[in-house]
Write a protein that holds these residues in place. Structure first.
Motif, PDB file in Angstrom:
ATOM      1  N   PHE A   1      32.378  38.177  43.231  1.00  0.00           N
ATOM      2  CA  PHE A   1      31.735  38.881  44.346  1.00  0.00           C
ATOM      3  C   PHE A   1      32.428  40.209  44.618  1.00  0.00           C
ATOM      4  O   PHE A   1      33.642  40.353  44.404  1.00  0.00           O
ATOM      5  N   GLN A   2      31.679  41.149  45.137  1.00  0.00           N
ATOM      6  CA  GLN A   2      32.299  42.363  45.664  1.00  0.00           C
ATOM      7  C   GLN A   2      32.970  42.013  46.995  1.00  0.00           C
ATOM      8  O   GLN A   2      32.401  41.302  47.815  1.00  0.00           O
ATOM      9  N   LEU A   3      34.178  42.518  47.198  1.00  0.00           N
ATOM     10  CA  LEU A   3      34.969  42.142  48.368  1.00  0.00           C
ATOM     11  C   LEU A   3      34.759  43.059  49.565  1.00  0.00           C
ATOM     12  O   LEU A   3      35.088  42.691  50.693  1.00  0.00           O
ATOM     13  N   GLY A   4      34.245  44.267  49.343  1.00  0.00           N
ATOM     14  CA  GLY A   4      34.147  45.210  50.450  1.00  0.00           C
ATOM     15  C   GLY A   4      35.527  45.521  51.006  1.00  0.00           C
ATOM     16  O   GLY A   4      36.494  45.703  50.262  1.00  0.00           O
ATOM     17  N   SER A   5      35.644  45.520  52.310  1.00  0.00           N
ATOM     18  CA  SER A   5      36.887  45.966  52.954  1.00  0.00           C
ATOM     19  C   SER A   5      38.065  45.015  52.816  1.00  0.00           C
ATOM     20  O   SER A   5      39.184  45.356  53.224  1.00  0.00           O
ATOM     21  N   MET A   6      37.866  43.841  52.230  1.00  0.00           N
ATOM     22  CA  MET A   6      39.029  43.014  51.907  1.00  0.00           C
ATOM     23  C   MET A   6      39.894  43.712  50.863  1.00  0.00           C
ATOM     24  O   MET A   6      41.060  43.361  50.674  1.00  0.00           O
ATOM     25  N   THR A   7      39.326  44.734  50.216  1.00  0.00           N
ATOM     26  CA  THR A   7      40.093  45.606  49.312  1.00  0.00           C
ATOM     27  C   THR A   7      41.300  46.204  50.018  1.00  0.00           C
ATOM     28  O   THR A   7      42.349  46.447  49.394  1.00  0.00           O
ATOM     29  N   LYS A   8      41.187  46.436  51.312  1.00  0.00           N
ATOM     30  CA  LYS A   8      42.259  47.094  52.062  1.00  0.00           C
ATOM     31  C   LYS A   8      43.576  46.310  52.002  1.00  0.00           C
ATOM     32  O   LYS A   8      44.655  46.889  52.089  1.00  0.00           O
ATOM     33  N   GLN A   9      43.493  44.983  51.861  1.00  0.00           N
ATOM     34  CA  GLN A   9      44.712  44.182  51.716  1.00  0.00           C
ATOM     35  C   GLN A   9      45.506  44.627  50.495  1.00  0.00           C
ATOM     36  O   GLN A   9      46.732  44.773  50.546  1.00  0.00           O
ATOM     37  N   PHE A  10      44.801  44.838  49.402  1.00  0.00           N
ATOM     38  CA  PHE A  10      45.453  45.213  48.139  1.00  0.00           C
ATOM     39  C   PHE A  10      46.016  46.628  48.215  1.00  0.00           C
ATOM     40  O   PHE A  10      47.101  46.901  47.711  1.00  0.00           O
ATOM     41  N   THR A  11      45.273  47.524  48.859  1.00  0.00           N
ATOM     42  CA  THR A  11      45.749  48.898  49.020  1.00  0.00           C
ATOM     43  C   THR A  11      47.013  48.930  49.869  1.00  0.00           C
ATOM     44  O   THR A  11      47.983  49.619  49.532  1.00  0.00           O
ATOM     45  N   ALA A  12      47.016  48.162  50.957  1.00  0.00           N
ATOM     46  CA  ALA A  12      48.187  48.129  51.833  1.00  0.00           C
ATOM     47  C   ALA A  12      49.406  47.552  51.120  1.00  0.00           C
ATOM     48  O   ALA A  12      50.520  48.095  51.216  1.00  0.00           O
ATOM     49  N   VAL A  13      49.209  46.477  50.385  1.00  0.00           N
ATOM     50  CA  VAL A  13      50.330  45.861  49.662  1.00  0.00           C
ATOM     51  C   VAL A  13      50.834  46.798  48.565  1.00  0.00           C
ATOM     52  O   VAL A  13      52.044  46.894  48.330  1.00  0.00           O
ATOM     53  N   ALA A  14      49.940  47.519  47.899  1.00  0.00           N
ATOM     54  CA  ALA A  14      50.364  48.481  46.881  1.00  0.00           C
ATOM     55  C   ALA A  14      51.262  49.557  47.491  1.00  0.00           C
ATOM     56  O   ALA A  14      52.275  49.955  46.899  1.00  0.00           O
ATOM     57  N   ILE A  15      50.906  50.026  48.684  1.00  0.00           N
ATOM     58  CA  ILE A  15      51.744  51.009  49.388  1.00  0.00           C
ATOM     59  C   ILE A  15      53.118  50.416  49.687  1.00  0.00           C
ATOM     60  O   ILE A  15      54.160  51.050  49.462  1.00  0.00           O
ATOM     61  N   LEU A  16      53.157  49.177  50.170  1.00  0.00           N
ATOM     62  CA  LEU A  16      54.428  48.528  50.490  1.00  0.00           C
ATOM     63  C   LEU A  16      55.258  48.257  49.235  1.00  0.00           C
ATOM     64  O   LEU A  16      56.494  48.295  49.276  1.00  0.00           O
ATOM     65  N   MET A  17      54.594  47.994  48.126  1.00  0.00           N
ATOM     66  CA  MET A  17      55.320  47.821  46.856  1.00  0.00           C
ATOM     67  C   MET A  17      56.005  49.126  46.448  1.00  0.00           C
ATOM     68  O   MET A  17      57.149  49.124  45.984  1.00  0.00           O
ATOM     69  N   LEU A  18      55.310  50.233  46.649  1.00  0.00           N
ATOM     70  CA  LEU A  18      55.904  51.539  46.330  1.00  0.00           C
ATOM     71  C   LEU A  18      57.059  51.854  47.276  1.00  0.00           C
ATOM     72  O   LEU A  18      58.060  52.454  46.873  1.00  0.00           O
TER      73      LEU A  18
END
Length: 363
Positions: free
Chosen positions: A77-94
């Motif tokens: 399925f397309q996740l829509g704004s649940m994508t934001k979880q991954f973007t936020a975690v990617a920022i925290l990983m950096l």
């Protein structure tokens, strides 16, 4: 007699839990069938996991109306704004790698960004930046089907008048998360899609998760639909470079459980960075608001939860995690006429009642 004794002992330890599980299944089915009762229309998939393992997962409706294929719990399925979880975690990983800080101003990475010396990465993560949300711009229709680079997307909205000064209020904002995706590319030197796949999907074992595409052949794809007066129609087509890091990922309920388990086990983030994701923050006036980094921080009957949903043409999604009981509930729908938001909340409330106190080692 020994065999009868063993059977009796097994019933004592497993029988009540089995009955409880059956009762939970029946109760959850009743909740879902309130809205997902059209067996010949698009539907959804739902999962309840407890201590990292599914205790309920079912599919309702069709994955493809033209072919008549039933949905399964393995559909993508397309996740829509649940994508934001991954973007936020990617920022925290950096940040964890020392490549950026959430306190950094945007101007450190994009020197000509308007007011960029006052807007921080923290403001973008928490929807408190005040920048114009591109989804509210009338000119969005002009680019909705165009292939846009991240820089083109940022340039599309960056010169719009701000809605408020950074940190003055919370106002959910997709543009902030598109800007975060662009920062991920600038800092990491990788495309957002490549970074998420290589550093998150591959590391966690999310083999059925993707950056969305309507052109790629994706095994098990659930097709998206909308409902008009005349009946169901295929979803409106957009170019996924437009929602980008605010809403362009795809996944399955099984992969999303892997994601939740990875967060719990600190596979991607250490304890300090994880705490940042799930903390509540305050506005400039000291007022606390209920959003962390990529998650709403809420509660069910005063029991803390971490929640987020998504909506994109043809799809609606929702997930609720109850950290105190390690209960994860997720619902994915392939028609934007069906919102799993309230259903998922109701299921989580019921699961909390049924599963609270069930031991980790229970069969």
């Amino acid at each position: 007699m020994k065999k009868l004794f063993v059977v009796f002992i097994l019933w004592i330890f497993t029988g009540p839990f089995t009955i409880e599980a059956q009762n939970l299944e029946n109760a959850v089915d009743t909740i879902i069938l309130r809205d997902f009762k059209d067996k010949d229309g698009p539907g959804g998939v739902f999962m309840i996991a407890h201590h990292g393992k599914p205790v309920y997962q079912k599919a309702f409706g069709k994955a493809n109306l033209e072919l008549g294929d039933d949905l399964t719990t393995d559909n993508v399925f397309q996740l829509g704004s649940m994508t934001k979880q991954f973007t936020a975690v990617a920022i925290l990983m950096l940040e964890q790698q020392g490549k950026l800080s959430v306190g950094d101003p945007v101007s450190k990475y994009i020197s000509d960004y308007p007011n960029g010396n006052k807007i921080t990465i923290h403001h973008l993560l928490t929807h408190t930046s005040g920048i114009k949300d591109f989804t509210k711009m009338k000119s969005l229709a002009d680019i909705a089907q165009k292939e846009m680079t991240p820089k083109m997307m940022v340039d599309f909205f960056k010169d719009e008048p701000v809605d408020f000064a950074p940190g003055e209020k919370f106002d959910y904002n997709n543009a902030g998360y598109v800007l975060l995706g662009y920062l991920i590319e600038l800092v990491s030197g990788e495309k957002y899609e490549e970074y998420i796949r290589g550093h998150i999907f591959d590391k966690v074992g999310m083999t059925r998760s993707y950056y969305a595409s309507d052109r790629k052949v994706i095994k098990g794809r659930a097709y998206g639909y909308q409902k008009k007066e005349s009946g169901y129609v295929n979803k409106t087509v957009i170019n996924f470079s437009v929602p980008f890091s605010s809403g362009s990922l795809m996944s399955t309920i099984s992969d999303m459980l892997k994601w939740q388990n990875a967060l719990n086990k600190n596979i991607l983030l250490d304890t300090a960075e994880t705490r940042k994701a799930f903390s509540r923050y305050k506005l400039n006036n000291g007022e606390e608001f209920s959003y962390g980094y990529g998650w709403h921080i809420r509660d069910i009957n005063k029991v803390p939860t971490r929640e987020h949903g998504g909506s994109i043409f043809g799809f609606k999604t929702m997930a609720v995690y109850i950290p105190g009981e390690d209960i994860y509930v997720i619902g994915l729908s392939n028609c934007d006429c069906h919102s799993p938001t309230k259903l998922t909340g109701d299921i989580a409330t019921m699961a909390l009642t049924f599963l609270r106190g069930v031991r980790k080692d229970n069969p």
